[in-house]
Design a protein around this motif. Structure first.
Motif, PDB file in Angstrom:
ATOM      1  N   GLN A 197       0.711  -1.088   0.051  1.00 22.55           N
ATOM      2  CA  GLN A 197       0.102   0.107  -0.205  1.00 22.55           C
ATOM      3  C   GLN A 197       0.949   1.304   0.009  1.00 22.55           C
ATOM      4  O   GLN A 197       0.595   2.092  -0.641  1.00 22.55           O
ATOM      5  CB  GLN A 197      -1.043   0.060   1.066  1.00 22.55           C
ATOM      6  CG  GLN A 197      -1.896   1.121   1.178  1.00 22.55           C
ATOM      7  CD  GLN A 197      -2.703   1.186   2.383  1.00 22.55           C
ATOM      8  OE1 GLN A 197      -2.570   0.310   3.387  1.00 22.55           O
ATOM      9  NE2 GLN A 197      -4.019   1.942   2.243  1.00 22.55           N
ATOM     10  N   GLY A 198       2.088   1.188   0.838  1.00 23.23           N
ATOM     11  CA  GLY A 198       3.061   2.369   0.673  1.00 23.23           C
ATOM     12  C   GLY A 198       3.719   2.535  -0.653  1.00 23.23           C
ATOM     13  O   GLY A 198       3.650   3.739  -1.241  1.00 23.23           O
ATOM     14  N   ALA A 235       2.312   1.622  -3.327  1.00 19.48           N
ATOM     15  CA  ALA A 235       0.966   2.285  -4.227  1.00 19.48           C
ATOM     16  C   ALA A 235       0.930   3.637  -3.983  1.00 19.48           C
ATOM     17  O   ALA A 235       0.634   4.515  -5.266  1.00 19.48           O
ATOM     18  CB  ALA A 235      -0.373   1.396  -4.091  1.00 19.48           C
ATOM     19  N   TYR A 236       0.976   4.230  -2.846  1.00 20.04           N
ATOM     20  CA  TYR A 236       0.700   5.658  -2.531  1.00 20.04           C
ATOM     21  C   TYR A 236       1.934   6.603  -3.262  1.00 20.04           C
ATOM     22  O   TYR A 236       1.726   7.222  -3.804  1.00 20.04           O
ATOM     23  CB  TYR A 236       0.577   5.945  -1.109  1.00 20.04           C
ATOM     24  CG  TYR A 236      -0.835   5.659  -0.558  1.00 20.04           C
ATOM     25  CD1 TYR A 236      -1.791   6.212  -1.162  1.00 20.04           C
ATOM     26  CD2 TYR A 236      -1.116   4.911   0.430  1.00 20.04           C
ATOM     27  CE1 TYR A 236      -3.162   6.073  -0.670  1.00 20.04           C
ATOM     28  CE2 TYR A 236      -2.194   4.784   1.234  1.00 20.04           C
ATOM     29  CZ  TYR A 236      -3.218   4.965   0.602  1.00 20.04           C
ATOM     30  OH  TYR A 236      -4.515   4.749   1.098  1.00 20.04           O
ATOM     31  N   MET A 245       1.319   6.541  -7.060  1.00 20.11           N
ATOM     32  CA  MET A 245       0.290   7.382  -7.185  1.00 20.11           C
ATOM     33  C   MET A 245       0.747   8.887  -7.222  1.00 20.11           C
ATOM     34  O   MET A 245       0.285   9.882  -7.986  1.00 20.11           O
ATOM     35  CB  MET A 245      -0.899   7.009  -6.391  1.00 20.11           C
ATOM     36  CG  MET A 245      -1.567   5.846  -6.848  1.00 20.11           C
ATOM     37  SD  MET A 245      -3.280   5.699  -6.205  1.00 20.11           S
ATOM     38  CE  MET A 245      -3.228   6.168  -4.490  1.00 20.11           C
ATOM     39  N   LEU A 246       1.475   9.347  -6.249  1.00 20.66           N
ATOM     40  CA  LEU A 246       1.725  10.594  -5.817  1.00 20.66           C
ATOM     41  C   LEU A 246       2.765  10.945  -7.062  1.00 20.66           C
ATOM     42  O   LEU A 246       2.649  12.155  -7.629  1.00 20.66           O
ATOM     43  CB  LEU A 246       2.695  10.759  -4.504  1.00 20.66           C
ATOM     44  CG  LEU A 246       2.933  12.347  -4.565  1.00 20.66           C
ATOM     45  CD1 LEU A 246       1.995  13.095  -4.366  1.00 20.66           C
ATOM     46  CD2 LEU A 246       3.987  12.102  -2.810  1.00 20.66           C
TER      47      LEU A 246
END
Length: 66
Positions: A48-49, A51-52, A55-56
């Motif tokens: 999840q980290g 992925a964030y 995305m950023l």
């Protein structure tokens, strides 16, 4: 154009500040005691980290290209 560069520079600097200050809290100075319970992290937090972060990066690239 100058305002766009200053905003993007601020966002990038803020991102690195957040990442590096968070990494400082991850250091464990003493080994953890053995526990009968299995570890709670099964890798989804790391995924999840990542992925964030991706995305950023995509958001910043899209913003700078536009």
């Amino acid at each position: 154009m100058s305002q766009v560069r200053s905003i993007s520079l601020f966002c990038i600097a803020f991102f690195f500040l957040v990442v590096f200050t968070h990494l400082g809290h991850c250091q464990v100075l003493e080994p953890p005691a053995a526990s009968p319970m299995p570890p709670m992290n099964d890798g989804t937090t790391i995924d999840q980290g990542i992925a964030y972060v991706l995305m950023l990066v995509a958001l910043l690239v899209t913003y700078l290209v536009h």
